[in-house]
Design a protein around this motif. Structure first.
Motif, PDB file in Angstrom:
ATOM      1  N   ALA A 127       0.678 -39.110 -52.376  1.00  0.00           N
ATOM      2  CA  ALA A 127       0.127 -37.752 -52.457  1.00  0.00           C
ATOM      3  C   ALA A 127      -1.339 -37.787 -52.892  1.00  0.00           C
ATOM      4  N   LEU A 128      -1.658 -38.647 -53.854  1.00  0.00           N
ATOM      5  CA  LEU A 128      -3.041 -38.737 -54.334  1.00  0.00           C
ATOM      6  C   LEU A 128      -3.952 -39.269 -53.238  1.00  0.00           C
ATOM      7  N   ARG A 129      -3.449 -40.256 -52.496  1.00  0.00           N
ATOM      8  CA  ARG A 129      -4.251 -40.815 -51.407  1.00  0.00           C
ATOM      9  C   ARG A 129      -4.501 -39.752 -50.342  1.00  0.00           C
ATOM     10  N   ASP A 130      -3.485 -38.940 -50.054  1.00  0.00           N
ATOM     11  CA  ASP A 130      -3.660 -37.861 -49.080  1.00  0.00           C
ATOM     12  C   ASP A 130      -4.698 -36.853 -49.550  1.00  0.00           C
ATOM     13  N   ALA A 131      -4.671 -36.556 -50.864  1.00  0.00           N
ATOM     14  CA  ALA A 131      -5.634 -35.597 -51.419  1.00  0.00           C
ATOM     15  C   ALA A 131      -7.055 -36.118 -51.236  1.00  0.00           C
ATOM     16  N   VAL A 132      -7.230 -37.416 -51.463  1.00  0.00           N
ATOM     17  CA  VAL A 132      -8.555 -38.025 -51.296  1.00  0.00           C
ATOM     18  C   VAL A 132      -8.976 -37.956 -49.831  1.00  0.00           C
ATOM     19  N   ARG A 133      -8.038 -38.320 -48.977  1.00  0.00           N
ATOM     20  CA  ARG A 133      -8.327 -38.318 -47.543  1.00  0.00           C
ATOM     21  C   ARG A 133      -8.747 -36.914 -47.073  1.00  0.00           C
ATOM     22  N   ASN A 134      -8.003 -35.892 -47.510  1.00  0.00           N
ATOM     23  CA  ASN A 134      -8.309 -34.525 -47.089  1.00  0.00           C
ATOM     24  C   ASN A 134      -9.669 -34.074 -47.587  1.00  0.00           C
ATOM     25  N   ALA A 135     -10.007 -34.450 -48.826  1.00  0.00           N
ATOM     26  CA  ALA A 135     -11.305 -34.062 -49.381  1.00  0.00           C
ATOM     27  C   ALA A 135     -12.437 -34.688 -48.570  1.00  0.00           C
ATOM     28  N   ILE A 136     -12.247 -35.938 -48.174  1.00  0.00           N
ATOM     29  CA  ILE A 136     -13.286 -36.614 -47.385  1.00  0.00           C
ATOM     30  C   ILE A 136     -13.385 -35.962 -45.998  1.00  0.00           C
ATOM     31  N   LEU A 137     -12.218 -35.678 -45.435  1.00  0.00           N
ATOM     32  CA  LEU A 137     -12.159 -35.065 -44.106  1.00  0.00           C
ATOM     33  C   LEU A 137     -12.873 -33.715 -44.090  1.00  0.00           C
ATOM     34  N   ASN A 138     -12.664 -32.912 -45.147  1.00  0.00           N
ATOM     35  CA  ASN A 138     -13.184 -31.547 -45.180  1.00  0.00           C
ATOM     36  C   ASN A 138     -14.615 -31.439 -45.700  1.00  0.00           C
ATOM     37  N   ASN A 139     -15.163 -32.537 -46.222  1.00  0.00           N
ATOM     38  CA  ASN A 139     -16.527 -32.493 -46.766  1.00  0.00           C
ATOM     39  C   ASN A 139     -17.383 -33.623 -46.187  1.00  0.00           C
ATOM     40  N   PRO A 140     -17.679 -33.507 -44.887  1.00  0.00           N
ATOM     41  CA  PRO A 140     -18.419 -34.604 -44.238  1.00  0.00           C
ATOM     42  C   PRO A 140     -19.818 -34.809 -44.811  1.00  0.00           C
ATOM     43  N   ASP A 141     -20.428 -33.753 -45.376  1.00  0.00           N
ATOM     44  CA  ASP A 141     -21.773 -33.926 -45.941  1.00  0.00           C
ATOM     45  C   ASP A 141     -21.727 -34.678 -47.259  1.00  0.00           C
ATOM     46  N   ASP A 142     -20.750 -34.308 -48.109  1.00  0.00           N
ATOM     47  CA  ASP A 142     -20.637 -34.982 -49.404  1.00  0.00           C
ATOM     48  C   ASP A 142     -20.169 -36.420 -49.245  1.00  0.00           C
ATOM     49  N   TYR A 143     -19.316 -36.657 -48.264  1.00  0.00           N
ATOM     50  CA  TYR A 143     -18.756 -37.988 -48.085  1.00  0.00           C
ATOM     51  C   TYR A 143     -19.120 -38.527 -46.703  1.00  0.00           C
ATOM     52  N   SER A 144     -20.398 -38.834 -46.588  1.00  0.00           N
ATOM     53  CA  SER A 144     -20.922 -39.364 -45.328  1.00  0.00           C
ATOM     54  C   SER A 144     -20.634 -40.869 -45.235  1.00  0.00           C
ATOM     55  N   ASP A 145     -20.876 -41.439 -44.059  1.00  0.00           N
ATOM     56  CA  ASP A 145     -20.716 -42.884 -43.886  1.00  0.00           C
ATOM     57  C   ASP A 145     -21.540 -43.642 -44.932  1.00  0.00           C
ATOM     58  N   ILE A 189     -22.551 -42.695 -47.949  1.00  0.00           N
ATOM     59  CA  ILE A 189     -22.013 -42.617 -49.312  1.00  0.00           C
ATOM     60  C   ILE A 189     -20.739 -43.452 -49.431  1.00  0.00           C
ATOM     61  N   LEU A 190     -19.922 -43.420 -48.404  1.00  0.00           N
ATOM     62  CA  LEU A 190     -18.656 -44.156 -48.458  1.00  0.00           C
ATOM     63  C   LEU A 190     -18.862 -45.660 -48.246  1.00  0.00           C
ATOM     64  N   GLY A 191     -20.001 -46.015 -47.646  1.00  0.00           N
ATOM     65  CA  GLY A 191     -20.270 -47.434 -47.411  1.00  0.00           C
ATOM     66  C   GLY A 191     -19.576 -47.981 -46.179  1.00  0.00           C
ATOM     67  N   LYS A 192     -18.891 -47.123 -45.477  1.00  0.00           N
ATOM     68  CA  LYS A 192     -18.320 -47.503 -44.185  1.00  0.00           C
ATOM     69  C   LYS A 192     -18.041 -46.236 -43.382  1.00  0.00           C
ATOM     70  N   LYS A 193     -17.665 -46.403 -42.142  1.00  0.00           N
ATOM     71  CA  LYS A 193     -17.385 -45.234 -41.296  1.00  0.00           C
ATOM     72  C   LYS A 193     -16.305 -44.373 -41.932  1.00  0.00           C
ATOM     73  N   ARG A 194     -16.493 -43.060 -41.873  1.00  0.00           N
ATOM     74  CA  ARG A 194     -15.564 -42.127 -42.510  1.00  0.00           C
ATOM     75  C   ARG A 194     -14.115 -42.367 -42.069  1.00  0.00           C
ATOM     76  N   GLU A 195     -13.920 -42.543 -40.763  1.00  0.00           N
ATOM     77  CA  GLU A 195     -12.559 -42.730 -40.251  1.00  0.00           C
ATOM     78  C   GLU A 195     -11.929 -43.989 -40.842  1.00  0.00           C
ATOM     79  N   ILE A 196     -12.746 -45.051 -40.918  1.00  0.00           N
ATOM     80  CA  ILE A 196     -12.236 -46.320 -41.444  1.00  0.00           C
ATOM     81  C   ILE A 196     -11.915 -46.183 -42.933  1.00  0.00           C
ATOM     82  N   TYR A 197     -12.815 -45.496 -43.651  1.00  0.00           N
ATOM     83  CA  TYR A 197     -12.583 -45.291 -45.087  1.00  0.00           C
ATOM     84  C   TYR A 197     -11.297 -44.502 -45.320  1.00  0.00           C
ATOM     85  N   MET A 198     -11.108 -43.453 -44.529  1.00  0.00           N
ATOM     86  CA  MET A 198      -9.934 -42.587 -44.726  1.00  0.00           C
ATOM     87  C   MET A 198      -8.630 -43.336 -44.463  1.00  0.00           C
ATOM     88  N   SER A 199      -8.622 -44.196 -43.453  1.00  0.00           N
ATOM     89  CA  SER A 199      -7.375 -44.934 -43.217  1.00  0.00           C
ATOM     90  C   SER A 199      -7.207 -46.038 -44.268  1.00  0.00           C
TER      91      SER A 199
END
Ligand SMILES: [Zn+2]
Length: 174
Positions: A3-21, A23-33
């Motif tokens: 559940a916590l991992r899903d919450a993180v994933r959703n936050a990244i998904l819904n805030n592309p500006d705050d969590y850009s490639d 900032i995440l240090g890798k592609k958003r899709e790759i980071y989320m998976s």
């Protein structure tokens, strides 16, 4: 518990500006998976997202440097975690004089009242004690073993390399 991992994933998904490639240090899709996998260890990004998600402040104490970081500061309630260099431990205040070992006797969520302030003030001392006991791991030099094939490895870099080469992601301290 995903559940916590899903919450993180959703936050990244819904805030592309705050969590850009960047900032995440890798592609958003790759980071989320990646963060949705059982063996992925989160860090500052996850703490910030979860603090906002639960509407509380997370105070993180780094034992090796004694630095304190506030995630989502200024909320009414806060929790404290201590970072050993490898993992985070929740910091609890025992309701009993001696540690009973029972989770229900531990307080882990604090209010911004007098008691909470006292707990925060005591955190520096706790950090010094843990540091003196060497309750932290230098991630550049620590010894771990691959639980999948038994290979001994030194440091985070070797572990990452081994994971990339073999696909093994389950490491243990030894
Ligand atoms: Zn291995």
């Amino acid at each position: 518990m995903f559940a916590l991992r899903d919450a993180v994933r959703n936050a990244i998904l819904n805030n592309p500006d705050d969590y850009s490639d960047a900032i995440l240090g890798k592609k958003r899709e790759i980071y989320m998976s990646w963060i949705c996998q059982e063996n992925s260890w989160g860090g500052a990004i996850e703490l910030e997202i979860l603090a906002k998600n639960f509407g509380l402040t997370i105070c993180s104490l780094d034992i090796s440097t004694l630095r304190q970081d506030m995630f989502n500061p200024g909320q009414d309630r806060f929790v404290i975690i201590a970072y050993s260099g490898i993992h985070y431990d929740a910091v609890a205040l025992s309701k009993t004089e001696f540690d009973s070992g029972r989770p229900e006797d531990d307080q882990t969520i604090f209010e911004g009242d007098m008691k909470g302030m006292e707990v925060l003030e005591a955190l520096g001392e706790l950090g010094k004690k843990l540091k003196n006991k060497h309750y932290y791991t230098d991630t550049a030099k620590f010894s771990i073993r691959c639980n999948a094939c038994g290979t001994p490895l030194t440091g985070e870099k070797e572990a990452t390399k081994h994971a990339m080469a073999t696909g093994h992601t389950d490491f243990g301290e030894y």
